[in-house]
Design a protein around this motif. Structure first.
Motif, PDB file in Angstrom:
ATOM      1  N   CYS A 285      49.898  32.467  43.499  1.00 16.41           N
ATOM      2  CA  CYS A 285      51.087  32.017  44.193  1.00 16.41           C
ATOM      3  C   CYS A 285      52.725  31.482  43.842  1.00 16.41           C
ATOM      4  O   CYS A 285      52.226  30.600  43.293  1.00 16.41           O
ATOM      5  N   GLN A 286      53.474  31.962  44.868  1.00 18.39           N
ATOM      6  CA  GLN A 286      54.842  30.728  44.606  1.00 18.39           C
ATOM      7  C   GLN A 286      55.105  29.614  45.172  1.00 18.39           C
ATOM      8  O   GLN A 286      54.868  28.450  44.436  1.00 18.39           O
ATOM      9  N   GLU A 287      54.433  29.723  45.954  1.00 18.01           N
ATOM     10  CA  GLU A 287      54.245  27.877  46.743  1.00 18.01           C
ATOM     11  C   GLU A 287      53.251  27.764  47.621  1.00 18.01           C
ATOM     12  O   GLU A 287      52.534  28.703  48.181  1.00 18.01           O
ATOM     13  N   SER A 288      52.163  26.610  47.816  1.00 15.89           N
ATOM     14  CA  SER A 288      51.982  26.108  48.645  1.00 15.89           C
ATOM     15  C   SER A 288      51.710  25.959  50.433  1.00 15.89           C
ATOM     16  O   SER A 288      51.025  26.608  51.278  1.00 15.89           O
ATOM     17  N   THR A 289      52.789  26.008  50.687  1.00 13.43           N
ATOM     18  CA  THR A 289      53.829  26.246  51.731  1.00 13.43           C
ATOM     19  C   THR A 289      54.826  27.293  52.267  1.00 13.43           C
ATOM     20  O   THR A 289      55.490  27.567  51.917  1.00 13.43           O
ATOM     21  N   ALA A 290      53.893  28.354  52.821  1.00 11.63           N
ATOM     22  CA  ALA A 290      54.388  29.767  53.101  1.00 11.63           C
ATOM     23  C   ALA A 290      54.802  29.386  54.263  1.00 11.63           C
ATOM     24  O   ALA A 290      54.537  28.930  55.253  1.00 11.63           O
ATOM     25  N   LYS A 291      55.706  30.323  54.299  1.00 12.93           N
ATOM     26  CA  LYS A 291      57.123  30.677  55.027  1.00 12.93           C
ATOM     27  C   LYS A 291      56.650  32.293  55.977  1.00 12.93           C
ATOM     28  O   LYS A 291      56.490  33.019  54.979  1.00 12.93           O
ATOM     29  N   LYS A 292      57.153  32.170  57.017  1.00 14.70           N
ATOM     30  CA  LYS A 292      57.156  33.460  57.682  1.00 14.70           C
ATOM     31  C   LYS A 292      57.234  34.457  56.436  1.00 14.70           C
ATOM     32  O   LYS A 292      58.449  34.634  56.275  1.00 14.70           O
ATOM     33  N   ASN A 293      57.117  35.705  56.916  1.00 15.27           N
ATOM     34  CA  ASN A 293      57.544  37.220  56.138  1.00 15.27           C
ATOM     35  C   ASN A 293      57.808  36.404  54.392  1.00 15.27           C
ATOM     36  O   ASN A 293      57.637  37.564  53.571  1.00 15.27           O
ATOM     37  N   GLU A 294      56.444  35.661  54.107  1.00 10.84           N
ATOM     38  CA  GLU A 294      56.261  35.232  52.567  1.00 10.84           C
ATOM     39  C   GLU A 294      54.890  36.542  52.301  1.00 10.84           C
ATOM     40  O   GLU A 294      54.859  36.535  53.005  1.00 10.84           O
ATOM     41  N   THR A 295      55.127  36.356  51.050  1.00 11.71           N
ATOM     42  CA  THR A 295      54.161  37.524  50.305  1.00 11.71           C
ATOM     43  C   THR A 295      53.555  36.588  49.091  1.00 11.71           C
ATOM     44  O   THR A 295      53.754  35.472  48.485  1.00 11.71           O
ATOM     45  N   LEU A 296      51.734  36.681  49.331  1.00 14.48           N
ATOM     46  CA  LEU A 296      51.346  36.144  48.205  1.00 14.48           C
ATOM     47  C   LEU A 296      50.750  37.475  47.460  1.00 14.48           C
ATOM     48  O   LEU A 296      50.200  38.405  47.818  1.00 14.48           O
ATOM     49  N   LYS A 297      51.092  37.447  46.511  1.00 14.31           N
ATOM     50  CA  LYS A 297      50.718  39.020  45.022  1.00 14.31           C
ATOM     51  C   LYS A 297      48.932  38.360  44.505  1.00 14.31           C
ATOM     52  O   LYS A 297      48.119  37.464  43.940  1.00 14.31           O
ATOM     53  N   ILE A 298      48.327  39.148  44.839  1.00 11.83           N
ATOM     54  CA  ILE A 298      46.437  39.421  44.158  1.00 11.83           C
ATOM     55  C   ILE A 298      46.848  40.445  43.608  1.00 11.83           C
ATOM     56  O   ILE A 298      46.502  41.750  44.470  1.00 11.83           O
ATOM     57  N   GLY A 299      46.803  40.314  42.085  1.00 11.87           N
ATOM     58  CA  GLY A 299      46.016  41.333  41.277  1.00 11.87           C
ATOM     59  C   GLY A 299      47.571  42.490  41.388  1.00 11.87           C
ATOM     60  O   GLY A 299      49.179  41.981  41.253  1.00 11.87           O
ATOM     61  N   GLN A 300      47.310  42.999  41.726  1.00 12.01           N
ATOM     62  CA  GLN A 300      48.865  44.210  41.852  1.00 12.01           C
ATOM     63  C   GLN A 300      49.343  44.039  43.528  1.00 12.01           C
ATOM     64  O   GLN A 300      50.078  44.872  43.338  1.00 12.01           O
ATOM     65  N   LYS A 301      48.597  44.045  44.219  1.00 13.05           N
ATOM     66  CA  LYS A 301      49.044  43.923  45.477  1.00 13.05           C
ATOM     67  C   LYS A 301      49.401  42.553  46.129  1.00 13.05           C
ATOM     68  O   LYS A 301      49.361  41.533  45.434  1.00 13.05           O
ATOM     69  N   GLU A 302      51.097  42.657  46.820  1.00 18.83           N
ATOM     70  CA  GLU A 302      51.652  41.882  47.674  1.00 18.83           C
ATOM     71  C   GLU A 302      51.200  42.094  48.925  1.00 18.83           C
ATOM     72  O   GLU A 302      50.805  43.357  49.743  1.00 18.83           O
TER      73      GLU A 302
END
Length: 137
Positions: A5-22
């Motif tokens: 993940c990019q940052e621990s404090t997510a803002k609206k419309n951010e994504t988290l990459k899990i394997g090949q999926k966002e």
């Protein structure tokens, strides 16, 4: 499974990459609204209808509701404990009985967040489980 993940404090419309999926990251309010929609569909839409417009002279509207906007504590109290007696919503008087539904405080908070952010309603402050717990009978 690899999680990054990019940052621990997510803002609206951010994504988290899990394997090949966002995967879209939801804010706590967005998560509460999603849970609240389920509660609404199970407990509320029979009377207040899927569009939140209620039934004239019988069940008050939740859509564009001055009651929800102006009477936050009373609205929470009604969902948590039920409601009996006259209320005025959008200039119309309603005098019916809303039975208590036996919801947990988190379910009350979630359905409040859903209704207070649907059908033309918007609230800046999220209803929390702690706020609901503080509303006494």
């Amino acid at each position: 499974m690899v999680v990054s993940c990019q940052e621990s404090t997510a803002k609206k419309n951010e994504t988290l990459k899990i394997g090949q999926k966002e995967v879209a990251i939801q804010s706590p309010l967005e998560e509460s609204i999603a849970r609240g929609e389920e509660v609404y569909n199970d407990f509320c839409k029979q009377c207040h209808l899927p569009n939140g417009k209620g039934v004239k002279n019988i069940y008050p509207p939740l859509a564009n509701s001055d009651w929800l906007k102006e009477k936050r504590k009373e609205s929470i109290h009604a969902v948590k404990y039920g409601l009996q007696g006259e209320i005025e919503v959008n200039g119309q008087t309603y005098s019916n009985i809303m039975m208590p539904m036996g919801l947990e405080d988190q379910e009350v908070a979630d359905v409040m967040n859903y209704t207070m952010n649907s059908w033309g309603n918007t609230q800046e402050r999220m209803v929390t489980k702690e706020e609901v717990a503080g509303v006494e009978k």
